[in-house]
Scaffold this motif. Sequence first.
Motif, PDB file in Angstrom:
ATOM      1  N   UNK A  35     -59.842 -22.346  75.297  1.00 30.00           N
ATOM      2  CA  UNK A  35     -59.642 -20.907  75.448  1.00 30.00           C
ATOM      3  C   UNK A  35     -59.553 -20.203  74.090  1.00 30.00           C
ATOM      4  N   UNK A  36     -58.931 -20.838  73.104  1.00 29.21           N
ATOM      5  CA  UNK A  36     -58.818 -20.182  71.799  1.00 29.21           C
ATOM      6  C   UNK A  36     -60.199 -20.062  71.152  1.00 29.21           C
ATOM      7  N   UNK A  37     -60.963 -21.124  71.180  1.00 29.74           N
ATOM      8  CA  UNK A  37     -62.305 -21.071  70.613  1.00 29.74           C
ATOM      9  C   UNK A  37     -63.169 -20.027  71.293  1.00 29.74           C
ATOM     10  N   UNK A  38     -63.051 -19.949  72.610  1.00 27.32           N
ATOM     11  CA  UNK A  38     -63.851 -18.981  73.374  1.00 27.32           C
ATOM     12  C   UNK A  38     -63.478 -17.551  72.986  1.00 27.32           C
ATOM     13  N   UNK A  39     -62.174 -17.288  72.927  1.00 26.32           N
ATOM     14  CA  UNK A  39     -61.734 -15.932  72.597  1.00 26.32           C
ATOM     15  C   UNK A  39     -62.057 -15.599  71.139  1.00 26.32           C
ATOM     16  N   UNK A  40     -61.885 -16.575  70.248  1.00 23.23           N
ATOM     17  CA  UNK A  40     -62.205 -16.329  68.835  1.00 23.23           C
ATOM     18  C   UNK A  40     -63.686 -16.000  68.677  1.00 23.23           C
ATOM     19  N   UNK A  41     -64.557 -16.736  69.349  1.00 23.64           N
ATOM     20  CA  UNK A  41     -65.983 -16.435  69.207  1.00 23.64           C
ATOM     21  C   UNK A  41     -66.317 -15.075  69.826  1.00 23.64           C
ATOM     22  N   UNK A  42     -65.632 -14.731  70.923  1.00 26.40           N
ATOM     23  CA  UNK A  42     -65.822 -13.401  71.494  1.00 26.40           C
ATOM     24  C   UNK A  42     -65.436 -12.310  70.506  1.00 26.40           C
ATOM     25  N   UNK A  43     -64.285 -12.465  69.852  1.00 23.13           N
ATOM     26  CA  UNK A  43     -63.817 -11.443  68.918  1.00 23.13           C
ATOM     27  C   UNK A  43     -64.727 -11.355  67.689  1.00 23.13           C
ATOM     28  N   UNK A  44     -65.167 -12.513  67.180  1.00 24.02           N
ATOM     29  CA  UNK A  44     -66.052 -12.501  66.019  1.00 24.02           C
ATOM     30  C   UNK A  44     -67.366 -11.802  66.360  1.00 24.02           C
ATOM     31  N   UNK A  45     -67.911 -12.092  67.539  1.00 22.20           N
ATOM     32  CA  UNK A  45     -69.165 -11.459  67.952  1.00 22.20           C
ATOM     33  C   UNK A  45     -68.988  -9.952  68.094  1.00 22.20           C
ATOM     34  N   UNK A  46     -67.840  -9.557  68.657  1.00 20.87           N
ATOM     35  CA  UNK A  46     -67.606  -8.132  68.922  1.00 20.87           C
ATOM     36  C   UNK A  46     -67.319  -7.347  67.645  1.00 20.87           C
ATOM     37  N   UNK A  47     -66.610  -7.965  66.702  1.00 26.58           N
ATOM     38  CA  UNK A  47     -66.176  -7.223  65.514  1.00 26.58           C
ATOM     39  C   UNK A  47     -67.040  -7.496  64.284  1.00 26.58           C
ATOM     40  N   UNK A  48     -67.811  -8.589  64.296  1.00 30.01           N
ATOM     41  CA  UNK A  48     -68.549  -9.012  63.108  1.00 30.01           C
ATOM     42  C   UNK A  48     -69.556  -7.998  62.595  1.00 30.01           C
ATOM     43  N   UNK A  49     -70.353  -7.438  63.501  1.00 29.42           N
ATOM     44  CA  UNK A  49     -71.374  -6.482  63.072  1.00 29.42           C
ATOM     45  C   UNK A  49     -70.761  -5.258  62.412  1.00 29.42           C
ATOM     46  N   UNK A  50     -69.688  -4.755  63.000  1.00 32.69           N
ATOM     47  CA  UNK A  50     -69.010  -3.597  62.422  1.00 32.69           C
ATOM     48  C   UNK A  50     -68.357  -3.905  61.080  1.00 32.69           C
ATOM     49  N   UNK A  51     -67.825  -5.125  60.948  1.00 31.77           N
ATOM     50  CA  UNK A  51     -67.246  -5.538  59.658  1.00 31.77           C
ATOM     51  C   UNK A  51     -68.313  -5.493  58.561  1.00 31.77           C
ATOM     52  N   UNK A  52     -69.469  -6.098  58.839  1.00 35.83           N
ATOM     53  CA  UNK A  52     -70.534  -6.130  57.824  1.00 35.83           C
ATOM     54  C   UNK A  52     -70.958  -4.699  57.473  1.00 35.83           C
ATOM     55  N   UNK A  53     -71.123  -3.867  58.508  1.00 41.13           N
ATOM     56  CA  UNK A  53     -71.496  -2.464  58.257  1.00 41.13           C
ATOM     57  C   UNK A  53     -70.469  -1.770  57.380  1.00 41.13           C
ATOM     58  N   UNK A  54     -69.189  -1.920  57.711  1.00 35.80           N
ATOM     59  CA  UNK A  54     -68.159  -1.208  56.956  1.00 35.80           C
ATOM     60  C   UNK A  54     -68.050  -1.728  55.528  1.00 35.80           C
ATOM     61  N   UNK A  55     -68.265  -3.026  55.338  1.00 30.62           N
ATOM     62  CA  UNK A  55     -68.282  -3.564  53.974  1.00 30.62           C
ATOM     63  C   UNK A  55     -69.427  -2.928  53.191  1.00 30.62           C
ATOM     64  N   UNK A  57     -71.149  -0.192  53.689  1.00 32.13           N
ATOM     65  CA  UNK A  57     -71.086   1.246  53.429  1.00 32.13           C
ATOM     66  C   UNK A  57     -69.754   1.636  52.793  1.00 32.13           C
ATOM     67  N   UNK A  58     -69.010   0.625  52.312  1.00 33.89           N
ATOM     68  CA  UNK A  58     -67.783   0.845  51.552  1.00 33.89           C
ATOM     69  C   UNK A  58     -66.770   1.667  52.329  1.00 33.89           C
ATOM     70  N   UNK A  59     -66.591   1.309  53.599  1.00 37.18           N
ATOM     71  CA  UNK A  59     -65.594   1.980  54.416  1.00 37.18           C
ATOM     72  C   UNK A  59     -64.554   0.938  54.816  1.00 37.18           C
ATOM     73  N   UNK A  60     -63.726   0.581  53.851  1.00 37.12           N
ATOM     74  CA  UNK A  60     -62.765  -0.513  54.032  1.00 37.12           C
ATOM     75  C   UNK A  60     -61.337   0.003  53.948  1.00 37.12           C
ATOM     76  N   UNK A  61     -60.375  -0.652  54.645  1.00 35.80           N
ATOM     77  CA  UNK A  61     -60.557  -1.724  55.627  1.00 35.80           C
ATOM     78  C   UNK A  61     -61.390  -1.242  56.822  1.00 35.80           C
ATOM     79  N   UNK A  62     -62.077  -2.141  57.498  1.00 38.23           N
ATOM     80  CA  UNK A  62     -62.951  -1.754  58.605  1.00 38.23           C
ATOM     81  C   UNK A  62     -62.185  -1.033  59.712  1.00 38.23           C
ATOM     82  N   UNK A  63     -62.824  -0.017  60.269  1.00 39.02           N
ATOM     83  CA  UNK A  63     -62.198   0.765  61.337  1.00 39.02           C
ATOM     84  C   UNK A  63     -61.750  -0.132  62.489  1.00 39.02           C
ATOM     85  N   UNK A  64     -62.540  -1.145  62.794  1.00 40.07           N
ATOM     86  CA  UNK A  64     -62.236  -1.985  63.954  1.00 40.07           C
ATOM     87  C   UNK A  64     -61.035  -2.898  63.705  1.00 40.07           C
TER      88      UNK A  64
END
Lengths: 218, 218, 218
Positions: A35-55, A57-64
Amino acid sequence: MSSEPAPLLALDLTGTFAFGLNGALTAVRAARLDVVGVVVLGMITALGGGFIRDVLMDSLPPATLLDWRYYTLALVGGLIAFALSRRLRRIETAIVVFDAIGLSAFAVIGASKAQDSGLGVVPSVLLGVVTAVGGGTIRDTLVGRIPSVLRSGLYAVPALVAAAMTVAAIEWGVYGLPAGLGAATACFLIRMLGVRFGLNAPEPPETRRSRGPRGTGA
Amino acid sequence: MSSEPAPLLALDLTGTFAFGLNGALTAVRAARLDVVGVVVLGMITALGGGFIRDVLMDSLPPATLLDWRYYTLALVGGLIAFALSRRLRRIETAIVVFDAIGLSAFAVIGASKAQDSGLGVVPSVLLGVVTAVGGGTIRDTLVGRIPSVLRSGLYAVPALVAAAMTVAAIEWGVYGLPAGLGAATACFLIRMLGVRFGLNAPEPPETRRSRGPRGTGA
Amino acid sequence: MSSEPAPLLALDLTGTFAFGLNGALTAVRAARLDVVGVVVLGMITALGGGFIRDVLMDSLPPATLLDWRYYTLALVGGLIAFALSRRLRRIETAIVVFDAIGLSAFAVIGASKAQDSGLGVVPSVLLGVVTAVGGGTIRDTLVGRIPSVLRSGLYAVPALVAAAMTVAAIEWGVYGLPAGLGAATACFLIRMLGVRFGLNAPEPPETRRSRGPRGTGA
């Protein structure tokens, strides 16, 4: 200049939730994690794209990371997917559909946020694509698969279309919920048509010669 | 303090173009992706190292995302590699040579930009190495290979030599086109000699005992 | 508000050194790389988690790139591990123990630095976990393994416990060496108990049905 108008925030949260479900289902399907691995991969998939974008475009810490709605939705999506994974008869279809929803929402939101932050037309379109494909690329890399964005031509292309439509709408002063939803819908339809009919962009001549035009699959 | 002088800009653009070609050829060779996958891997290889450098030295958004010459050259390199991949008889050789060119150019540019931004000697050398090996490391990870920087001792070392020569030249006030080209050439020659003669750094004692000194290959 | 008090700096440096040893031993064990590859993987494992933390909390350039003690300790750890790898009889045990030490130290330090930088309670806990698991996740991805944080439920959970204890201690005004060491010790014990008894978090129902409850291993 501030944040997204409410309907576009809804699009952003929808994409986050869909990618949370998708990443968690991918974890169940591809690697049968706990369950931890499943939830961690879900969170990484959901937040990863926005993290890269915010990094980028220099909008840190990421909004998400700062806004509880994003990480909570990503977490809840992962938990729901974990709980429901047994009952889902067509788990592959669910994975593909949630991925297409996240892709479409994030291409629009990513391009729009990049424009908002003052980036030019081309960088904004590129950042829309990066936001859309980023989370899924990290997801695939972590479970040891070649990322969708490399394997399937009709993965980056619909994201590119949606990001370009979004930037065009902003440039022409007609950006809003209808334009955003229209761009996201276009992306979703192109992606699903590509999956349904096994369409791909042209392969390199070498591959075509040696393995026939449908050799690589998607 | 502003940007690179023209000849060093040329070195930077050369590295970007070479990595674009290299990444795209790697995609054709390793994973036989379609045109979008090939071009995407070319662009990631060409821009990835600079992205990591600019993130770590807090120079965001990355210069290569804002300056059209970088992403255009990366894109064009990918398209050319896709089109020419059938005609290239010695695709492996081309992959290795373009990789060595990118490695050499980026080690010099990365170290020089880091010094320019006010970082100290050691961090600047480290960032030169990171810039040089970063794009290729992402490339290898995405197509499921152990990165060159881990597999081959004579990959990080020539980048380290070039970055150290660059920082030394800056410290001694003799940095310019000749010094930059000299450092890049040194890196290129060490790398190509390593590839040609299968040289590697010493392996761990355990490996040597169980598999002989040439066991791992490069 | 400035930097860690001395005892917590010691904890941070201990984690860095332990991860340097761990990453290098992993390289010897998993991929039998040469000395450069071994040291590079040690340094990436030791510095990676802190890099991700500093990027996400907008503290750039990363402290570990500017402060010579961090990269030197990471480098020395890698060299020691390379030299000693033959003599280490129980290399697997050493890998697991050093990993648990790094995990514990970085969960505390990551959460504490995030709080220090003004982030809220939940983002600080999340960043503690990210700091703790980040370096190891990059390490596993580079050598082609599914990361520990996905495979083993009792990897993210002890980091989460330590990060939460740290943030709670700060909120209650009782944070200091005893609280930091206590949180790190709790993380270490939970992790080692999980490894010793093969404990995992619950697996998805689908897996349980088809492969039995202990199917995935850790």
